[in-house]
Design an enzyme around this catalytic site. Structure first.
Site, PDB file in Angstrom:
ATOM      1  N   LYS A  34      22.757 -15.458  -5.546  1.00 43.89           N
ATOM      2  CA  LYS A  34      23.688 -14.496  -4.951  1.00 43.89           C
ATOM      3  C   LYS A  34      23.994 -14.848  -3.505  1.00 43.89           C
ATOM      4  CE  LYS A  34      23.075 -10.319  -7.732  1.00 43.89           C
ATOM      5  NZ  LYS A  34      22.741  -8.890  -7.745  1.00 43.89           N
TER       6      LYS A  34
ATOM      7  N   LYS B  93      24.849 -15.469 -16.998  1.00 43.81           N
ATOM      8  CA  LYS B  93      24.656 -14.117 -17.518  1.00 43.81           C
ATOM      9  C   LYS B  93      25.826 -13.191 -17.173  1.00 43.81           C
ATOM     10  CE  LYS B  93      22.287 -11.089 -14.264  1.00 43.81           C
ATOM     11  NZ  LYS B  93      23.127  -9.885 -14.462  1.00 43.81           N
TER      12      LYS B  93
ATOM     13  N   LYS C 121      27.711  -6.972 -13.826  1.00 40.61           N
ATOM     14  CA  LYS C 121      28.704  -5.944 -13.516  1.00 40.61           C
ATOM     15  C   LYS C 121      29.420  -6.237 -12.214  1.00 40.61           C
ATOM     16  CE  LYS C 121      25.149  -2.611 -12.929  1.00 40.61           C
ATOM     17  NZ  LYS C 121      24.276  -3.166 -11.894  1.00 40.61           N
TER      18      LYS C 121
HETATM   19  P1  ATP Z   1      24.596  -7.121 -10.366  1.00 39.12           P
HETATM   20  O1  ATP Z   1      25.545  -8.221 -10.731  1.00 39.12           O
HETATM   21  O2  ATP Z   1      25.151  -6.178  -9.334  1.00 39.12           O
HETATM   22  O3  ATP Z   1      23.203  -7.615 -10.023  1.00 39.12           O
HETATM   23  P2  ATP Z   1      23.707  -6.576 -13.043  1.00 39.12           P
HETATM   24  O4  ATP Z   1      24.704  -6.537 -14.153  1.00 39.12           O
HETATM   25  O5  ATP Z   1      22.846  -7.789 -12.914  1.00 39.12           O
HETATM   26  O6  ATP Z   1      24.485  -6.243 -11.698  1.00 39.12           O
HETATM   27  P3  ATP Z   1      21.438  -4.859 -12.441  1.00 39.12           P
HETATM   28  O7  ATP Z   1      21.608  -3.453 -11.968  1.00 39.12           O
HETATM   29  O8  ATP Z   1      21.060  -5.903 -11.445  1.00 39.12           O
HETATM   30  O9  ATP Z   1      22.774  -5.269 -13.201  1.00 39.12           O
HETATM   31  O10 ATP Z   1      20.352  -4.870 -13.603  1.00 39.12           O
HETATM   32  C1  ATP Z   1      20.053  -3.719 -14.383  1.00 39.12           C
HETATM   33  C2  ATP Z   1      19.286  -4.119 -15.620  1.00 39.12           C
HETATM   34  O11 ATP Z   1      20.141  -4.809 -16.537  1.00 39.12           O
HETATM   35  C3  ATP Z   1      18.099  -5.056 -15.358  1.00 39.12           C
HETATM   36  O12 ATP Z   1      17.036  -4.702 -16.215  1.00 39.12           O
HETATM   37  C4  ATP Z   1      18.640  -6.408 -15.741  1.00 39.12           C
HETATM   38  O13 ATP Z   1      17.618  -7.307 -16.131  1.00 39.12           O
HETATM   39  C5  ATP Z   1      19.527  -6.043 -16.911  1.00 39.12           C
HETATM   40  N1  ATP Z   1      20.596  -7.020 -17.086  1.00 39.12           N
HETATM   41  C6  ATP Z   1      21.540  -7.346 -16.162  1.00 39.12           C
HETATM   42  N2  ATP Z   1      22.389  -8.257 -16.664  1.00 39.12           N
HETATM   43  C7  ATP Z   1      21.953  -8.512 -17.937  1.00 39.12           C
HETATM   44  C8  ATP Z   1      22.416  -9.380 -18.966  1.00 39.12           C
HETATM   45  N3  ATP Z   1      23.479 -10.148 -18.778  1.00 39.12           N
HETATM   46  N4  ATP Z   1      21.753  -9.390 -20.137  1.00 39.12           N
HETATM   47  C9  ATP Z   1      20.670  -8.597 -20.339  1.00 39.12           C
HETATM   48  N5  ATP Z   1      20.168  -7.772 -19.408  1.00 39.12           N
HETATM   49  C10 ATP Z   1      20.808  -7.722 -18.211  1.00 39.12           C
HETATM   50 MG    MG Z   2      21.480  -7.963 -11.262  1.00 42.72          MG
END
Ligand code: ATP
Ligand code: MG
Length: 325
Positions: free
Chosen positions: A111, A192, A195
């Site tokens: 990041k 991956k 969001k």
């Molecule tokens: P950001 O990009 O802002 O980090 P994010 O989509 O990674 O957002 P987080 O809030 O960081 O979301 O993570 C919330 C939960 O979702 C965590 O348990 C993380 O491991 C899980 N998670 C995030 N992305 C994935 C993915 N692509 N597949 C499975 N689990 C995920």
């Molecule tokens: Mg994340």
């Protein structure tokens, strides 16, 4: 009863990655464990945010928790910033964690991209996460695979504290699903789904309208073989769609491979679009109902009290062990 804790950042609309990797399992776990689920809004500040939007997304995420089936009678649902012990414990644990450990965190490298203007909070964020977890002494932490390294750091911090100060922390285990622990980006199935991705064609959100779901899945990257087979190395796009299909339908990947033998990507995507829309429809209608009622405020009031009772007690023990009056 076993204790469980996890959290999601309000950095954007919740995606199918968050849902399949984490939230879908929260709902199952609340039946068997003493669960704490939080919206980690202070983590969101590690990347610049619009303040008004951050407030709104925080409340929306609580409503999403409820809409996916979390029940405040079974789970404690709260917002991180409303339990001040998290920030306080994070400072104390920054004086237990080591720079060498933070330097090894892959997410910071990804990041931060080595930029000098990256916020200091992005660097120390894994320690805030360790505080979030250790304050509740959970046995298991349901997360996606990308959080495995941060969980390992949490365990190292806990072990060091237990050894050097006082034996107060349970060592938490990451609880990572067998299917769907790493949902990949629809536009780039080698990274991956996130969001906060730049393109909205990376993800499907839980609140996407049917037309949008259709458009995004039609565009999802596949390959030219036109055979539905699970092979994440040779066929990352199709394997990712199989993971999504399996998690939303409850059918195993083997069953799906069989069902689509001799059929092409057109039919497969058409069915996946239908499965996704049907799975999300009840969540979406519950979300709108909840968001238009006073339920979120009520749930948060109760949640912050229950969470603070546990967190304050642990914080007291941490301070006492470290000699902080
Ligand atoms: P950001 O990009 O802002 O980090 P994010 O989509 O990674 O957002 P987080 O809030 O960081 O979301 O993570 C919330 C939960 O979702 C965590 O348990 C993380 O491991 C899980 N998670 C995030 N992305 C994935 C993915 N692509 N597949 C499975 N689990 C995920
Ligand atoms: Mg994340």
């Amino acid at each position: 009863m076993e204790r469980v804790l996890s959290g999601i950042q309000p950095t954007g609309a919740v995606t199918l990655g968050n849902y399949i990797g984490a939230m879908q399992r929260f709902v199952q776990m609340q039946e068997e464990a003493d669960c704490y689920f939080c919206v980690v809004n202070m983590h969101a500040l590690t990347i610049p945010q619009d303040p008004e939007l951050l407030k709104q997304r925080t409340i929306d995420l609580v409503a999403i928790y409820l809409a996916t089936g979390l029940d405040p009678a079974k789970s404690t649902i709260f917002v991180q910033s409303q339990v001040p012990a998290h920030a306080e414990a994070a400072w104390l644990l920054q004086c237990v964690a080591r720079v060498g450990e933070l330097n090894r965190m892959v997410q910071f490298k990804e990041k931060g991209k080595g930029s000098e203007s990256v916020l200091a909070g992005l660097y120390t964020y894994p320690v805030l996460m360790a505080a979030d977890i250790l304050l509740y002494n959970p046995k298991r932490v349901p997360v996606g695979e990308d959080q495995k390294q941060h969980l390992e750091l949490t365990r190292e911090i806990a072990e060091r504290f237990n050894r050097d100060y006082a034996e107060i922390f349970t060592l938490p285990e990451p609880y990572i699903g067998e299917v769907g622990a790493r949902i990949m980006g629809l536009d780039n199935p080698t990274k991956k789904m996130s969001k906060s991705a730049d393109s909205e064609f990376n993800y499907i959100t839980l609140l996407d309208e049917p037309k949008k779901i259709e458009k995004k899945l039609k565009r999802a990257v596949t390959d030219s073989e036109n055979v539905i087979r699970f092979d994440p190395v040779a066929k990352p796009g199709i394997s990712n769609l199989l993971n999504i299909y399996s998690s939303l339908s409850g059918k195993s990947i083997k069953e799906l491979e069989k069902q689509y033998e001799g059929l092409g990507y057109g039919q497969f995507k058409k069915d996946l679009i239908e499965v996704t829309i049907d799975h999300l429809a009840p969540i979406q209608s519950r979300f709108h109902e909840i968001r238009n009622s006073g339920e979120v405020e009520q749930v948060l009031k109760q949640g912050r009290e229950k969470a603070a009772a546990v967190a304050d007690e642990t914080l007291k023990r941490i301070k006492d062990a470290m000699g902080i009056i």
